[in-house]
Structures are given as C-alpha cells and as structure tokens.
Design an enzyme around this catalytic site. Sequence first.
Site, PDB file in Angstrom:
ATOM      1  N   CYS A  72       0.833  -1.207   0.000  1.00 32.40           N
ATOM      2  CA  CYS A  72       0.000   0.000   0.000  1.00 32.40           C
ATOM      3  C   CYS A  72       0.870   1.261   0.000  1.00 32.40           C
ATOM      4  O   CYS A  72       1.490   1.567  -1.008  1.00 32.40           O
ATOM      5  CB  CYS A  72      -0.986  -0.071   1.157  1.00 32.40           C
ATOM      6  N   HIS A 122      -3.184  -5.399   1.685  1.00 30.91           N
ATOM      7  CA  HIS A 122      -2.506  -5.627   2.968  1.00 30.91           C
ATOM      8  C   HIS A 122      -2.531  -7.090   3.414  1.00 30.91           C
ATOM      9  O   HIS A 122      -3.311  -7.444   4.314  1.00 30.91           O
ATOM     10  CB  HIS A 122      -3.220  -4.815   4.067  1.00 30.91           C
ATOM     11  N   GLU A 145      -0.670  -8.494   5.363  1.00 32.66           N
ATOM     12  CA  GLU A 145      -0.215  -8.590   6.765  1.00 32.66           C
ATOM     13  C   GLU A 145      -1.369  -8.560   7.759  1.00 32.66           C
ATOM     14  O   GLU A 145      -1.160  -8.858   8.938  1.00 32.66           O
ATOM     15  CB  GLU A 145       0.798  -7.479   7.069  1.00 32.66           C
TER      16      GLU A 145
END
Length: 211
Positions: free
Chosen positions: A88, A183, A185
């Site tokens: 991002c 994302h 993560e």
Amino acid sequence: MGAGEAASAGPRVGVLALQGDFREHAHVLARLGAHVSLVRRPEELAAVDGLVIPGGESTVMDKLARAYGLAEPLRAAIAAGMPVYGTCAGLIMLADTILDAIAGQQTLGGLDVVVRRNAFGSQNQSFETDLDIPALGAEPVHAVFIRGPVVESVGPRATPLATLADGRVVAVEQGNLLGTSFHPEITGEYRFHEYFLDRVRSRSLSRSRNG
Ligand code: GLN
C-alpha cells in the site's frame, strides 16, 4: 549449533518503522521464522538483508524518511539489489512515478510503474476481494484494500502479479522488488511474505558465498 545461533539462523529482515502498520508485518515475518528488526536509522538498515515497507501514509513516511536521513540509504539499498516488499503506502514509496501526490512528495523509486494514490476513493470505500495470483499457487488471495493505490501503468522492467476483475493492476514485481496495493499482513495471508523471504534467503546465500 548453539541456541543463539539457531535463533539468528533465519534471514535478517527489517521492517521500516517510521509510521504505519509495521508491527503487523513484524509479527508475520517472525511467525515465518525471520530474524526481524525495526528500521528507523541508517545503521539499522545496514544490518538487514531485506526490508518491508508497511502500509500507512506515504506522505508522512516520505517526510520522516528524509528527516531521519534514511531516504538516500534506502535508495542505495534498493539500487544495490536488496529485496524490498512494499504494501500500500509501501508500494507508493517504491514506485518510480506517482499520481495524486501532495506537493513536494517524493518516492524512493525502483519499481518501473506509475501508481495513483487513493485510487479507490476515501476510507469508507475500502473493500475486500479475492484475487487469483498464479505465482502464489492455486488458492486465491483474499485482499483487503484500505485507501489503496492502483498501478496505472507497468513499465517494461516490471511485471504485473495480480489484477482486479476490471483489469487494474494491484501487485507487481521487478527483480528483488515486490509491491501490493493491498494488505496481506492483516488477513493471515502469508504467501507474499514467504515469496519475499525466498528472495531474501537466496540473496543472503549468494552474498555469503561471494564473500
Ligand atoms: N493512502 C495512503 C497513502 O497515500 C496509503 C494507504 C495505506 O497504506 N493503507 O500513502
């Protein structure tokens, strides 16, 4: 091998910790066996074999990187072939060219792409979708977009890795650089981090072989 050596046997990976969701990345990387450290200073960057640039706010990350004297060392590390994965805002930082930047905003560059910031609208237009990414296996990737950028054009040195149903590119790679608009993560999706760690491992292996 003693316990201390075993603990440090994983690849040495840094997470740029100026701003953004660096803790989430550090958590995923540690789960995957990496030896993780947070990077805020040039000496900390010099001690790692690969780097993740997290999501957050690229305008702030840019200002802090310059204020902390990290922008030039980061550019040098990228030019020297350090594996870097940006999510991002991290993808924005890696892009050679950005659209809808604020006045004076700089990127580190390295990825031969044009990226548009906030391409999907404001915070409440964040969305989730499943992406087919053959390079990561048959199972689709569940992708969360939060005020994410889109890759508007991919230059000859970069390769698209993932596209939305409408054809817009949301993940790219180029040599040791990897970037996603979304994302992984925060969704328990570890395959991008694995993909990145493979590069870090092969680079640190070839560097130790070549002295
Ligand atoms: N819109 C942010 C930027 O321009 C990126 C958002 C994110 O990293 N989740 O930096």
